[in-house]
Design a protein around this motif. Structure first.
Motif, mmCIF file in Angstrom:
data_model
loop_
_atom_site.group_PDB
_atom_site.id
_atom_site.type_symbol
_atom_site.label_atom_id
_atom_site.label_comp_id
_atom_site.label_asym_id
_atom_site.label_seq_id
_atom_site.Cartn_x
_atom_site.Cartn_y
_atom_site.Cartn_z
ATOM 1 N N LEU A 85 -16.180 9.938 40.660
ATOM 2 C CA LEU A 85 -15.123 10.251 41.622
ATOM 3 C C LEU A 85 -13.944 10.921 40.940
ATOM 4 C CD1 LEU A 85 -15.152 6.966 43.747
ATOM 5 C CD2 LEU A 85 -15.805 9.250 44.537
ATOM 6 N N ARG B 154 -14.754 12.258 52.535
ATOM 7 C CA ARG B 154 -15.396 13.222 51.647
ATOM 8 C C ARG B 154 -16.737 12.704 51.117
ATOM 9 N NH1 ARG B 154 -12.225 17.586 50.073
ATOM 10 N NH2 ARG B 154 -14.252 18.331 49.326
ATOM 11 N N THR B 155 -16.742 11.543 50.483
ATOM 12 C CA THR B 155 -17.995 10.978 49.964
ATOM 13 C C THR B 155 -18.000 9.477 50.217
ATOM 14 O OG1 THR B 155 -17.132 10.554 47.729
ATOM 15 C CG2 THR B 155 -18.108 12.722 48.140
ATOM 16 N N SER C 177 -20.603 5.617 49.467
ATOM 17 C CA SER C 177 -21.756 4.922 48.905
ATOM 18 C C SER C 177 -21.573 3.443 49.220
ATOM 19 C CB SER C 177 -21.834 5.148 47.385
ATOM 20 O OG SER C 177 -20.857 4.366 46.710
ATOM 21 N N GLN D 296 -14.271 14.721 40.766
ATOM 22 C CA GLN D 296 -14.558 15.470 41.981
ATOM 23 C C GLN D 296 -13.583 16.617 42.214
ATOM 24 O OE1 GLN D 296 -17.409 14.940 44.149
ATOM 25 N NE2 GLN D 296 -17.840 14.094 42.133
ATOM 26 N N ASP E 229 -14.463 7.519 50.061
ATOM 27 C CA ASP E 229 -13.465 8.433 49.499
ATOM 28 C C ASP E 229 -12.983 9.378 50.591
ATOM 29 O OD1 ASP E 229 -11.956 9.526 47.364
ATOM 30 O OD2 ASP E 229 -13.395 11.175 47.184
ATOM 31 N N THR F 216 -9.161 6.253 48.055
ATOM 32 C CA THR F 216 -10.502 5.716 47.860
ATOM 33 C C THR F 216 -10.470 4.207 48.016
ATOM 34 O OG1 THR F 216 -11.085 7.477 46.305
ATOM 35 C CG2 THR F 216 -12.471 5.510 46.297
#
Length: 284
Positions: free
Chosen positions: A124, A81-82, A84, A127, A89, A103
């Motif tokens: 997070l 999903r995301t 960095s 979200q 995640d 995560t």
């Protein structure tokens, strides 16, 4: 749930890849989260093939350090999903009632950047609402007894970490094994042991996987110990009824009970009313 998490401090070390291979053979994790890989994508692709995993997502290294990687098996319905430099995640079983969230997290090792890590984690937490487990190297402790040797960590830094976990509704899952996950390896000098790596989860994830247990595994090739998060009901969890929360009357005999309840319930929390109650119960 069957996950392996490891800050391997550079996979180029000739001992680390064989040790990782042995761990994978012994534990059979569906998901592997690696931190501080220090390697290029081509090297990590060869590692994926060697470990026989069908999927991998990479956060490239910065200069010669850093780097994250998430590997997972073909039979796992996992969607990124995301991401960095601090996290990856993912949602498992996206779109069905059994969906939950994983995560992999890597906290900033520099004290000056620690608040940035907590900002990422709080973001997070806002979200979306799914049962959530977060595993990795947070580079921070929550209590003084999570460190042996060296200077005492400032209380404010530990409180900031505890506050972040509270805001996100994340509860430490505890562990089996030796109490510390990192060592400075200065055996002839000032030896320091710290519990930097951990798994935390929301109350609804804990209800979903009531037998989940985090193991601090022995490791010799890195200054961090590998983490193995596993549930012993892998075959039956889909049919297992969720256990309702039960208040134990014996808790009232503990003089700290009322203070614990007040300290949690007096704190503000985001989300819908049911999520707020679940988080507060989990923290209690």
């Amino acid at each position: 749930m069957n996950c392996l998490s490891w800050n391997c401090r550079g996979l180029g070390n000739h001992q680390r890849v064989p040790e990782l291979s042995d761990l994978v053979k012994a534990k059979g994790p569906k998901v592997i989260f690696l931190m501080e890989t220090w390697k290029k994508k081509s090297y990590l692709e060869r590692l994926r093939c060697r470990l026989k995993y069908g999927n991998m997502f990479i956060i490239p290294r910065r200069n010669l350090g850093g780097g994250l990687a998430l590997l997972w098996s073909n039979d796992l319905n996992l969607h990124i999903r995301t991401f960095s430099p601090r996290h990856i995640d993912a949602v498992i079983n996206l779109g069905i009632d059994d969906a939950w969230r994983f995560t992999g997290f890597y906290g900033a090792p520099e004290v000056a950047n620690r608040e940035d890590s907590w900002s990422v984690l709080r973001h997070l937490g806002l979200q979306f609402v799914l049962p959530w487990v977060c595993v990795g190297d947070f580079n921070k402790i929550t209590r003084v007894d999570e460190k042996s040797g060296g200077a005492v960590r400032p209380e404010k830094q530990m409180q900031d970490f505890r506050d972040c976990l509270d805001v996100c509704g994340l509860k430490d899952l505890g562990y089996l094994g030796l109490p510390f996950t990192w060592c400075n390896r200065r055996y002839n000098e000032a030896l320091v042991w710290v519990r930097l790596d951990r798994a935390v989860a929301t109350a609804d994830w804990i209800l979903k996987f009531p037998t989940a247990c985090l193991h601090h595994l022995p490791g010799s090739s890195s200054d961090h110990k590998p983490l193995w998060l596993v549930s012993d009901d892998l075959q039956t969890r889909f049919n297992r009824a969720q256990k309702p929360f039960r208040f134990e009357a014996i808790w009232l005999k503990d003089e700290r009970c009322e203070g614990v309840v007040h300290s949690v319930w007096d704190k503000s929390s985001s989300g819908d009313p049911v999520s707020k109650v679940l988080r507060k119960v989990g923290v209690c």
